[in-house]
Design a protein around this motif. Structure first.
Motif, PDB file in Angstrom:
ATOM      1  N   PHE A 232       0.664  -1.731   0.578  1.00  0.00           N
ATOM      2  CA  PHE A 232       0.043   0.198  -0.194  1.00  0.00           C
ATOM      3  C   PHE A 232       0.947   0.973   0.033  1.00  0.00           C
ATOM      4  O   PHE A 232       2.558   1.474   0.498  1.00  0.00           O
ATOM      5  CB  PHE A 232      -0.993  -0.339   1.084  1.00  0.00           C
ATOM      6  CG  PHE A 232      -0.518   0.388   2.490  1.00  0.00           C
ATOM      7  CD1 PHE A 232      -0.493  -0.920   3.122  1.00  0.00           C
ATOM      8  CD2 PHE A 232       0.273   0.713   3.222  1.00  0.00           C
ATOM      9  CE1 PHE A 232       0.465  -1.609   4.333  1.00  0.00           C
ATOM     10  CE2 PHE A 232       0.824   0.896   4.476  1.00  0.00           C
ATOM     11  CZ  PHE A 232       0.820  -0.415   5.085  1.00  0.00           C
ATOM     12  N   PRO A 233       0.494   2.532  -0.811  1.00  0.00           N
ATOM     13  CA  PRO A 233       1.427   4.032  -0.083  1.00  0.00           C
ATOM     14  C   PRO A 233       1.538   3.929   0.656  1.00  0.00           C
ATOM     15  O   PRO A 233       1.272   3.600   2.371  1.00  0.00           O
ATOM     16  CB  PRO A 233       0.007   4.594  -1.269  1.00  0.00           C
ATOM     17  CG  PRO A 233      -1.011   3.899  -1.229  1.00  0.00           C
ATOM     18  CD  PRO A 233      -1.077   2.722  -1.151  1.00  0.00           C
ATOM     19  N   LYS A 237      -3.129   6.931   4.973  1.00  0.00           N
ATOM     20  CA  LYS A 237      -4.413   7.205   5.459  1.00  0.00           C
ATOM     21  C   LYS A 237      -5.232   6.605   5.852  1.00  0.00           C
ATOM     22  O   LYS A 237      -6.738   6.243   6.966  1.00  0.00           O
ATOM     23  CB  LYS A 237      -5.080   8.871   5.948  1.00  0.00           C
ATOM     24  CG  LYS A 237      -4.310   9.314   5.468  1.00  0.00           C
ATOM     25  CD  LYS A 237      -4.032  10.210   6.710  1.00  0.00           C
ATOM     26  CE  LYS A 237      -2.738  11.662   7.023  1.00  0.00           C
ATOM     27  NZ  LYS A 237      -1.481  11.110   6.631  1.00  0.00           N
ATOM     28  N   ASP A 238      -6.354   4.865   5.064  1.00  0.00           N
ATOM     29  CA  ASP A 238      -6.425   4.635   5.242  1.00  0.00           C
ATOM     30  C   ASP A 238      -6.385   2.788   4.269  1.00  0.00           C
ATOM     31  O   ASP A 238      -6.289   3.701   3.222  1.00  0.00           O
ATOM     32  CB  ASP A 238      -8.081   4.819   4.670  1.00  0.00           C
ATOM     33  CG  ASP A 238      -9.429   3.837   4.856  1.00  0.00           C
ATOM     34  OD1 ASP A 238     -10.144   4.641   6.234  1.00  0.00           O
ATOM     35  OD2 ASP A 238      -9.975   3.429   4.738  1.00  0.00           O
ATOM     36  N   SER A 240      -8.096  -0.221   4.700  1.00  0.00           N
ATOM     37  CA  SER A 240     -10.347  -0.450   5.705  1.00  0.00           C
ATOM     38  C   SER A 240      -9.727  -1.347   4.048  1.00  0.00           C
ATOM     39  O   SER A 240     -10.547  -2.481   4.743  1.00  0.00           O
ATOM     40  CB  SER A 240     -10.772   0.646   5.878  1.00  0.00           C
ATOM     41  OG  SER A 240     -11.516   1.498   4.977  1.00  0.00           O
ATOM     42  N   SER A 241     -10.190  -0.642   2.706  1.00  0.00           N
ATOM     43  CA  SER A 241     -10.398  -2.141   1.793  1.00  0.00           C
ATOM     44  C   SER A 241      -9.665  -3.066   1.834  1.00  0.00           C
ATOM     45  O   SER A 241      -9.325  -3.865   1.477  1.00  0.00           O
ATOM     46  CB  SER A 241     -10.209  -0.577   0.864  1.00  0.00           C
ATOM     47  OG  SER A 241     -10.903   0.504   1.169  1.00  0.00           O
ATOM     48  N   THR A 261       2.854   4.478  12.026  1.00  0.00           N
ATOM     49  CA  THR A 261       1.573   4.569  12.047  1.00  0.00           C
ATOM     50  C   THR A 261       0.419   3.949  11.031  1.00  0.00           C
ATOM     51  O   THR A 261      -0.113   3.797  11.121  1.00  0.00           O
ATOM     52  CB  THR A 261       1.083   6.193  11.146  1.00  0.00           C
ATOM     53  OG1 THR A 261       2.284   6.105  10.237  1.00  0.00           O
ATOM     54  CG2 THR A 261       1.437   7.528  11.716  1.00  0.00           C
ATOM     55  N   THR A 264      -0.194   1.790  13.329  1.00  0.00           N
ATOM     56  CA  THR A 264      -2.007   1.902  14.802  1.00  0.00           C
ATOM     57  C   THR A 264      -3.191   1.612  13.637  1.00  0.00           C
ATOM     58  O   THR A 264      -4.217   1.407  14.343  1.00  0.00           O
ATOM     59  CB  THR A 264      -1.769   3.113  15.281  1.00  0.00           C
ATOM     60  OG1 THR A 264      -0.938   3.903  14.058  1.00  0.00           O
ATOM     61  CG2 THR A 264      -0.763   3.003  16.301  1.00  0.00           C
ATOM     62  N   SER A 268      -6.161  -0.051  14.774  1.00  0.00           N
ATOM     63  CA  SER A 268      -8.036   0.223  14.803  1.00  0.00           C
ATOM     64  C   SER A 268      -8.534  -0.183  13.403  1.00  0.00           C
ATOM     65  O   SER A 268     -10.046  -0.001  13.726  1.00  0.00           O
ATOM     66  CB  SER A 268      -8.129   1.777  14.456  1.00  0.00           C
ATOM     67  OG  SER A 268      -6.791   2.226  14.872  1.00  0.00           O
ATOM     68  N   GLN A 269      -8.379   0.114  12.479  1.00  0.00           N
ATOM     69  CA  GLN A 269      -9.202  -0.361  11.321  1.00  0.00           C
ATOM     70  C   GLN A 269      -9.421  -1.892  11.059  1.00  0.00           C
ATOM     71  O   GLN A 269     -10.813  -2.172  11.001  1.00  0.00           O
ATOM     72  CB  GLN A 269      -8.818   0.114   9.721  1.00  0.00           C
ATOM     73  CG  GLN A 269      -8.405   0.993   9.663  1.00  0.00           C
ATOM     74  CD  GLN A 269      -8.794   1.861   8.675  1.00  0.00           C
ATOM     75  OE1 GLN A 269      -8.411   1.600   7.806  1.00  0.00           O
ATOM     76  NE2 GLN A 269      -8.758   2.766   8.376  1.00  0.00           N
TER      77      GLN A 269
ATOM     78  N   ILE B   5     -16.683  -3.250   1.286  1.00  0.00           N
ATOM     79  CA  ILE B   5     -15.515  -1.947   0.661  1.00  0.00           C
ATOM     80  C   ILE B   5     -16.251  -0.854  -0.023  1.00  0.00           C
ATOM     81  O   ILE B   5     -15.733   0.323   0.388  1.00  0.00           O
ATOM     82  CB  ILE B   5     -14.833  -2.723  -0.731  1.00  0.00           C
ATOM     83  CG1 ILE B   5     -14.252  -3.762   0.140  1.00  0.00           C
ATOM     84  CG2 ILE B   5     -14.035  -2.164  -1.111  1.00  0.00           C
ATOM     85  CD1 ILE B   5     -13.327  -5.356  -0.969  1.00  0.00           C
ATOM     86  N   ASN B   8     -16.983   1.127   3.030  1.00  0.00           N
ATOM     87  CA  ASN B   8     -15.269   1.675   3.530  1.00  0.00           C
ATOM     88  C   ASN B   8     -15.564   2.908   2.803  1.00  0.00           C
ATOM     89  O   ASN B   8     -14.932   3.949   3.540  1.00  0.00           O
ATOM     90  CB  ASN B   8     -14.331   0.555   3.244  1.00  0.00           C
ATOM     91  CG  ASN B   8     -14.346  -0.607   4.088  1.00  0.00           C
ATOM     92  OD1 ASN B   8     -14.883  -0.438   5.231  1.00  0.00           O
ATOM     93  ND2 ASN B   8     -14.167  -1.844   3.680  1.00  0.00           N
ATOM     94  N   SER B 125     -13.946   2.205  18.402  1.00  0.00           N
ATOM     95  CA  SER B 125     -13.836   1.250  17.352  1.00  0.00           C
ATOM     96  C   SER B 125     -15.367  -0.069  17.603  1.00  0.00           C
ATOM     97  O   SER B 125     -14.956  -0.266  16.140  1.00  0.00           O
ATOM     98  CB  SER B 125     -12.337  -0.579  17.111  1.00  0.00           C
ATOM     99  OG  SER B 125     -11.313   0.739  16.942  1.00  0.00           O
ATOM    100  N   TYR B 209      -7.601   8.529  13.797  1.00  0.00           N
ATOM    101  CA  TYR B 209      -5.933   8.226  13.786  1.00  0.00           C
ATOM    102  C   TYR B 209      -4.687   8.441  14.393  1.00  0.00           C
ATOM    103  O   TYR B 209      -5.275   9.340  15.680  1.00  0.00           O
ATOM    104  CB  TYR B 209      -5.023   8.483  12.600  1.00  0.00           C
ATOM    105  CG  TYR B 209      -6.045   8.803  11.398  1.00  0.00           C
ATOM    106  CD1 TYR B 209      -6.490   7.088  10.349  1.00  0.00           C
ATOM    107  CD2 TYR B 209      -6.901   9.318  10.583  1.00  0.00           C
ATOM    108  CE1 TYR B 209      -6.574   7.088   9.337  1.00  0.00           C
ATOM    109  CE2 TYR B 209      -7.689   9.701   9.846  1.00  0.00           C
ATOM    110  CZ  TYR B 209      -7.972   7.915   9.024  1.00  0.00           C
ATOM    111  OH  TYR B 209      -8.637   8.210   7.493  1.00  0.00           O
ATOM    112  N   ALA B 258      -3.755  -1.129  -4.183  1.00  0.00           N
ATOM    113  CA  ALA B 258      -3.874  -0.103  -3.674  1.00  0.00           C
ATOM    114  C   ALA B 258      -2.741   0.294  -3.554  1.00  0.00           C
ATOM    115  O   ALA B 258      -3.173   2.158  -4.152  1.00  0.00           O
ATOM    116  CB  ALA B 258      -3.473  -0.048  -1.787  1.00  0.00           C
TER     117      ALA B 258
END
Lengths: 423, 291, 315
Positions: A232-233, A237-238, A240-241, A261, A264, A268-269, B5, B8, B125, B209, B258
């Motif tokens: 992933f990049p 910032k996300d 979830s997908s 980061t 974390t 959380s996701q 998805i 999301n 969460s 975050y 991604a």
């Protein structure tokens, strides 16, 4: 709006004059500083002529993306320098040298870091260089210090490519990045029921990709199946997908390389998706105290691998045990140290031992001394191969249990039992 | 799982939309492309963290406080700094907001250090389960709040005197001036409102975050894309654009990986710019005359 | 001041050319090389911003492209000069290709589209690991000479690139292309009416700008010897050179040079004095310069009466 405009006449001109003067001063400062000096000499000054202070240069990130890591590293370097100066300095041949660290902020930027490395060498005349944060930046700075024949000890840079260039003056304190998650994977293979499948996700970055490749090789060598291997990049910032995709594959283990980061965010996701693999492991992230502080109970039972942990059963005469190092460090800076500070601190010790052995500040002789060094330190074993890699060290695996890091692997440092599968 | 998805993407889009509203409004009304927008998000996040860790105020309590403070901060910055150079056009204002961003971001770094912060709530969460689909409460409430803030802002713009002045200025600056509108005050109010919303987005983000002083940066390019996508200065456009971008990113992640989200975002951006330059919900005259 | 300008410029040329002979340290050689690199990159932007009136904020996409082309070709054993020329050609071609659609946009929309191109190109480079090394970066073969030879090579290379870019801006300004650009900067529709081929002018200008930028990227790749996608396709970097062009004075020949010396040298002085505060100080500098010198540093060189006149009107 019109009331401001008087400033554009008088004050404006004043400012303009000031600015011009500044530029002029900059130019003059540049030239006057440099002109009296001879062209850069490729070797450091001989020991006999030097005053009894030895300069070591550090260009490290105090602002920008790596400011957190850079600040921790600076504390590690300072910790060593103060300690060695307190006992009188380093004995090199017949002389004793006090240590002076010369710091600059590289803004987490490669071009700046290279420039500062050249400043450290040609202007500050440092004898040695301690590395910046991140393998990418070190890759560029070490190319310069190599040309000047100045030794760089990379304290947090460990991608294999760095050491495949056969540099003579580059040494890396950490074991190589691909081995990062090995202890977790080896430990996982001893669990009952043994996990069968793994997913690996990684940010698209030099260090993280190396660690992910190493993890994949290890997983496969132990006969487990990698069901998903995605990147992933950087700085996402996300995720979830991506995590929904992982969830769909339902692997027993999820291995995540990357930075604080990233860790974390994934925890959380995953929680939001109400799913967890039986074993969830991270590089870097999980051992940083902020991870537990920011995630609270969600951090429970997360696995991590780390180059060094405060409770590892290593010790040396200079710092004492790993635990003592951590306590002393905490007394000074108020935080439990991670490898970000411990590796710089041990790198000082390594240099100190090599200097004592070489009896000179000459780069070639010190480099030879480093290559022939075999040390047991609070950080673990240290031995460099011909390319400057530390081949004796190995990372350890731990799990966060009730807010504590509990070491689990290698077996001889284990302090408890794993909670598995992750509830 | 495919539906998850999309959910999301939709929820992420709510946050994107909220981040964009102020950016789009400022651009549409004052013709300033506000780089400092990202540091307003950062300031909001740190404000929430400060109130949470020092005074034990939860994010929904601190939201109005932070927004009020951010309004004043934004108002002051526009009134004292940006208004001075606004007549030199977009190129200059862009640079000055970059300078403001440098100052604010580094002030945060010096004040709070680079340590990662988070506002960790007991219900952080948890969420709804609808069949196999998870809907986290926090994200859902952020989505709803984005809609509420949009509605409130729309009411403010159409029902109050200051709001009408802002709209009038956006539509026709000269005419507004003739009607007795004080342009710098309108600009400052607009900027203040934008800063307040960005700060609010920062407060909400602090619950999702772990963040450092650079947290706002990643949202700025998205705000650009969404503004263009939704239409300059259009509030529903910002939300719609945010949701669309969230969905595009989610679908790209699953179909291409991604690593292709920026390429896709850019492709959409160029397509919109070429075929519907006023954006999906934008009006042609909004800011267009000034660009 | 204006009369003195040619002499000052001549003196600056001579001083910068002979400076290395006076035993300046490697650090200052590098700082000055970076200044010349800034001159080259901001002059290339100047063609778009100052002459054509297109705020090409993400112009450094061609820097990254040029750097990567050279890196890839040199790992395939091309000599540096050939690889650098290829970089310039690829960058120009790329600009022409994306320019055809994107140059239809104006103002902030164009600025943002160029940033989008930059981000997308970075991702493409990341996603081609077999060619570009992807996120792991790419090593460029080292310069073969010693430390001193390397310093001199890149010092004069960057000097030459800065001079080349300045000469190109000077030439373009006087050429028919330059007149066409100025016409379309003033009023694109009117320019079309009087028969200026707008698309061809804009695309040519951007291709020239990209070629210069790509060439500089090539030199940078060889100089740094290691590339990662994020640092060379960095929007902040792009914005920095954009600011240099504007702060100096876009549309003029001297402006970007002033901007480059001012901002690069100022940041050296500032950070050495304020290690943890330098970014803050830089931010204030940018804000103050924009407020007090909105036409750029170059306005300091303009005839006094004009500024005095301005002052009268406003006070």
């Amino acid at each position: 709006m019109f009331s401001f405009k008087w400033t554009r006449t008088r004050a404006g001109r004043l400012l303009a004059t000031l600015l011009t003067t500044l530029v002029a001063v900059g130019l003059i400062a540049g030239c006057s500083k440099s002109e009296p000096k001879p062209a850069a000499s490729p070797t450091p000054a001989p020991a006999a002529a030097a005053p009894k202070t030895m300069k070591i240069g550090v260009a490290v990130s105090m602002t920008g993306n790596f400011s957190k890591e850079g600040t921790l590293m600076k504390q590690g370097y300072d910790f060593w320098a103060e300690k060695i100066n307190a006992v009188g300095g380093i004995k090199v041949g017949n002389d004793t040298y006090k240590v002076e660290l010369v710091y600059y902020d590289d803004k987490s930027d490669t071009t700046t870091s290279v420039k500062l490395t050249e400043k450290l060498i040609t202007e500050d005349k440092v004898s040695f260089i301690f590395g910046p944060y991140s393998s990418g930046i070190t890759q560029a700075t070490s190319a310069i210090s190599e040309k000047y024949k100045i030794i760089t000890i990379g304290t947090t840079s460990n991608t294999p490519a760095l050491y495949e260039r056969n540099f003579k003056y580059l040494f890396g304190t950490l074991p190589l990045a691909p081995t990062y998650l090995h202890p977790v994977i080896e430990f996982a293979a001893t669990l009952d029921p043994k996990p069968k499948t793994a997913a690996i996700i990684t940010p698209d970055n030099l260090f993280a990709l190396s660690a992910a490749e190493g993890a994949k090789a290890k997983v496969e060598s132990l006969g487990l199946q990698v069901v998903l291997n995605e990147k992933f990049p950087m700085g996402a910032k996300d995720v979830s997908s991506l995590l929904s995709q992982v969830k769909a594959k339902n692997p027993d283990m999820l291995l995540v390389t990357g930075f604080f980061t990233d860790g974390t965010l994934v925890v959380s996701q995953l929680k939001e998706l109400k799913w967890s693999p039986k074993l969830l492991a991270f590089t870097i992230s999980a051992s940083i105290p902020d991870f537990r502080k920011n995630l609270g109970a969600d951090a429970e039972n997360v696995f991590g691998a780390e180059w060094w942990l405060p409770n590892m059963k290593y010790e040396d005469k200079f710092y004492g045990s790993a635990r003592k190092f951590a306590d002393d460090f905490k007394a000074k800076y108020g935080i439990e140290p991670t490898y970000h500070a411990a590796s710089p601190a041990v790198s000082g010790l390594i240099l100190q031992k090599a200097l004592e052995k070489a009896g000179t500040l000459d780069s070639d002789k010190v480099a030879d001394a480093l290559r022939s060094l075999e040390l047991e330190t609070f950080f673990g074993k240290i031995r460099f191969d011909a390319q400057g890699r530390n081949v004796a060290g190995q990372p350890g695996a731990f799990q966060i249990q009730k807010g504590e890091l509990v070491e689990l692997w290698p077996k001889d440092i284990a302090r408890g039992k794993a909670v598995y599968p992750r509830p | 799982m495919q539906l998850q998805i999309l959910v999301n993407g939709l929820l992420l889009g709510g946050l994107y939309g909220l981040v964009t509203i102020g950016f789009s409004l400022v651009w549409g009304v004052t013709n300033v492309v506000n780089i400092a927008h990202s540091s307003f998000i950062t300031l909001g996040a740190y404000g929430a963290w400060l109130l949470y860790s020092r005074l034990d105020l939860g994010p929904f309590t601190s939201l109005p406080i932070v927004m009020a403070v951010m309004f004043l901060v934004g108002f002051a910055i526009q009134h004292q700094v940006i208004n001075r150079v606004i007549r030199h056009g977009l190129v200059m204002t862009l640079i000055i907001t970059f300078g403001v961003d440098l100052i604010l971001t580094n002030a945060v770094l010096l004040t709070f250090s680079a340590d990662y912060r988070a506002v960790k709530l007991p219900y952080s969460s948890s969420g709804l389960t609808l069949g196999s689909i998870q809907v986290p409460y926090l994200r859902l409430s952020i989505f709803v709040l984005a809609l509420v803030i949009m509605a409130l802002l729309a009411t403010f713009l159409s029902r109050t005197r200051s709001g009408r002045a802002i709209r009038a200025t956006a539509l026709n600056q000269e005419a507004a001036l003739l009607m007795g509108v004080t342009i710098d005050r309108v600009y400052a109010t607009t900027y203040g409102v934008a800063a307040a919303i960005a700060g609010g987005a920062g407060v909400l983000m602090s619950t999702l975050y772990s963040f450092g002083p650079e947290v706002g940066r990643g949202f700025l390019t998205r705000a650009f894309v969404i503004t263009v996508l939704g239409g300059l200065g259009s509030l529903p456009g910002a939300i719609l654009g945010g949701v669309l971008l969230g969905l595009i990113e989610a679908v790209t992640t699953v179909s291409l990986g991604a690593g292709y989200t920026e390429v896709m975002a850019f492709a959409v951006l160029v397509a919109i710019l070429l075929f519907r330059p006023q954006g999906l919900l934008g009006k042609r005259f909004y800011g267009g005359a000034k660009s | 001041m204006r009369k003195l300008l040619p002499y000052v410029a001549g003196a600056a040329v001579v001083v910068t050319l002979v400076l290395p002979a006076f035993g300046v340290t490697g650090y200052w050689i590098r700082v000055l090389s970076l200044v010349f690199m800034a001159v080259s990159l901001s002059q290339a932007m100047n063609i778009m911003i100052g002459l054509a009136g297109y705020p090409a904020m993400g112009n450094l996409v061609f820097f990254g492209t040029g750097a990567y082309v050279t890196a890839i070709l040199m790992t395939k054993h091309w000599a540096f000069p050939l690889a650098a020329l290829a970089s310039a050609a690829v960058a120009a071609l790329y600009a022409a290709l994306v320019g055809l659609p994107v140059l239809r946009l104006k103002g902030a929309y164009f600025a943002i589209a160029t940033i989008g191109i930059n981000e997308a190109t970075r991702e493409i480079v990341l996603n081609l690991p077999n060619l570009t090394g992807g996120g792991k970066g790419i090593n460029v073969p080292f310069f073969s000479g010693g430390v001193h030879a390397q310093q001199m090579f890149f010092y004069y290379l960057m000097w030459g690139l800065g001079a080349l870019a300045t000469a190109v801006v000077w030439y373009v300004r006087r050429s028919p292309l330059g007149y066409g650009l100025r016409a379309l900067k003033a009023d694109e529709d009117a320019a079309a009416v009087i028969g200026i081929q707008i698309v061809r002018h804009k695309v040519t200008a951007w291709a020239i700008s990209a070629a210069l930028t790509g060439l500089t990227g090539a030199a940078y790749a060889y100089w740094l010897s290691f590339l990662e996608p994020a640092p060379v396709f960095d929007v902040v970097l792009s914005v920095k050179y954009y600011i240099i062009a504007i702060l100096g004075g876009a549309g003029t020949i001297v402006g970007p040079i002033l901007g480059a010396f001012f901002l690069e040298l100022l940041s050296e002085v500032v950070w050495s004095k304020f290690i943890s505060m330098h970014m803050l100080v830089l931010g204030f500098t940018v804000v103050l310069v924009v407020i007090f010198l909105p036409k750029g540093l170059v306005s300091l060189l303009q005839p006094k009466e004009r500024r005095a006149g301005e002052g009268r009107r406003e006070s």
